[in-house]
Write an enzyme that holds these catalytic residues in place. Structure first.
Site, PDB file in Angstrom:
ATOM      1  N   GLY A  19       0.834  -1.213   0.000  1.00  0.00           N
ATOM      2  CA  GLY A  19       0.000   0.000   0.000  1.00  0.00           C
ATOM      3  C   GLY A  19       0.862   1.253   0.000  1.00  0.00           C
ATOM      4  N   THR A 133       4.337   2.328   5.534  1.00  0.00           N
ATOM      5  CA  THR A 133       2.927   1.930   5.605  1.00  0.00           C
ATOM      6  C   THR A 133       2.238   2.838   6.612  1.00  0.00           C
ATOM      7  OG1 THR A 133       1.361   0.279   6.438  1.00  0.00           O
ATOM      8  CG2 THR A 133       3.602   0.052   7.196  1.00  0.00           C
ATOM      9  N   ASP A 135       0.027   1.984   8.552  1.00  0.00           N
ATOM     10  CA  ASP A 135      -0.500   1.200   9.678  1.00  0.00           C
ATOM     11  C   ASP A 135       0.387   1.197  10.932  1.00  0.00           C
ATOM     12  OD1 ASP A 135      -2.472   0.516   7.857  1.00  0.00           O
ATOM     13  OD2 ASP A 135      -1.535  -1.391   7.327  1.00  0.00           O
ATOM     14  N   ARG A 179      -5.290  -2.203   8.941  1.00  0.00           N
ATOM     15  CA  ARG A 179      -5.302  -3.659   8.721  1.00  0.00           C
ATOM     16  C   ARG A 179      -5.673  -4.362  10.026  1.00  0.00           C
ATOM     17  NH1 ARG A 179      -3.733  -6.159   4.113  1.00  0.00           N
ATOM     18  NH2 ARG A 179      -2.531  -4.419   3.337  1.00  0.00           N
TER      19      ARG A 179
END
Ligand code: ADP
Ligand code: F6P
Length: 327
Positions: A19, A133, A135, A179
């Site tokens: 991503g 990322t 996340d 996620r």
């Protein structure tokens, strides 16, 4: 390693994988400019491991990375490449490197991307991973590129949602990305003054949350924000249950990919630049199979396999802080 000197890489590649995350461009810029300044040739590899396998590779000059530090996304494009999980795909990638004389690659992405980098290292290509990322779910590092921008975007969006929730005396249930990780949800939850934050890492009790909502409504609270980490599953179900338990009208908003876009914050630009610089230093020192990370606020590096075997603690104390300041 080059033939006429013992250590320094002659040519390196850079790719972004998985991503996209705001700040990836700043890392690409730093890698490119610093390597060129050290006399190392730089190749841009498009669409992650796809470009490596298919030879979608171009030589980069300092001007190719002009005007990108403030841009979201990744100018190199990105992809998820199932073929690179196969021995055949990895061998094809290594072959492209050898063809171009590329002895090192900087891989900007998440855990999966680092697994690919470790595989490629086995074929003699010196790979360095940079955590990119939104996340922040990479265990070996306190920080991943894109995390700060994504959280700020989510915070701004939820501030807007609060306006309408307040006007209608509603409960706004907001799903954020991450996620299976709840780091975005927790920090954004604190930053927007959410009444509750649901994450996979901690148990939650919707009955208790509903009870607290009703009790504080008696004391003047008129609207509510509940931040839900996407790993929880269905925020629609959560909203329905909250409405059933409290009779407070609830609405769901899934912030989605908007969290991945936009101009990177100062923190993302600076850390991405530092990490990119550090990755080139490692390659110039003939290091391989390492991940760059942030530990105790300082940039460091660690073996990829070791990095992949680490686990990351969830900040329980911060979670408690959210709940103990919510009502
Ligand atoms: P994201 O979490 O955004 O998907 P990752 O960095 O985990 O980001 O990206 C996963 C991608 O990494 C995969 O789609 C694939 O292209 C690449 N990859 C290469 N080798 C592996 C591997 N051994 N395991 C998992 N992913 C791999
Ligand atoms: O890893 C970044 C991330 O945005 C996650 O937060 C999310 O679960 C996932 O990627 C979404 O992936 P896709 O781009 O495939 O929709």
């Amino acid at each position: 390693m080059c033939a006429d000197c013992n250590t320094m890489a002659k040519a390196i590649g850079v790719l972004t994988s998985g991503g996209d995350a705001p700040g990836m461009n700043a890392a690409v810029r730093a890698v490119t400019r610093f390597a060129l300044n050290k006399g190392i040739k730089v190749y841009g590899i498009r669409r992650g491991y796809n470009g490596l396998i298919n030879g979608d590779i171009f030589e980069m000059g300092a001007r190719d990375v002009s005007g990108i530090i403030q841009r979201g996304g990744t100018i190199l494009r990105t992809a998820r490449c199932p073929e690179f999980r196969t021995e055949e795909g990895i061998a094809k990638g290594a072959e492209q490197c050898n063809k171009l004389g590329m002895d090192g690659i900087v891989v900007i992405g998440g855990d999966g991307s680092f697994r690919g980098a470790a595989d490629l290292s086995r074929h003699g290509i010196k790979c360095i991973g940079i955590p990119g990322t939104i996340d922040n779910d990479i265990a070996c590092t306190e920080y991943t590129i894109g995390y700060d921008t994504a959280m700020n975007t989510a915070m701004e969006m939820i501030d807007k949602l609060r306006d309408t929730a307040a006007s209608h005396d509603r409960c706004s249930v907001v799903e954020v990305m991450g996620r299976r990780a709840g780091y975005i949800a927790l920090n954004v939850g604190i930053a927007v003054g959410a009444e509750a934050c649901l994450v996979l890492e901690e148990n939650y009790d919707l009955d208790e949350i509903a009870k607290s909502m009703l009790a504080t409504r008696e004391h003047g609270k008129t609207h509510f924000i509940i931040v839900v980490a996407e790993g929880i599953g269905s925020s629609d179900v959560i909203a329905r249950e909250i409405q059933e338990k409290t009779q407070i009208e609830s609405r769901v908003t899934i912030l989605g990919h908007i969290q991945r876009g936009g101009s990177p914050t100062l923190r993302d630009r600076v850390i991405a630049t530092e990490m990119g610089y550090y990755a080139v230093e490692l390659l110039a020192d003939d290091k391989a199979n390492r991940v760059v990370g942030l530990k105790d606020g300082k940039i460091y590096d660690v073996d990829i396999q070791e990095a992949l075997s680490m686990t990351k603690e969830f900040p329980k104390k911060r979670y408690d802080i959210l709940y103990n300041t919510a009502f």
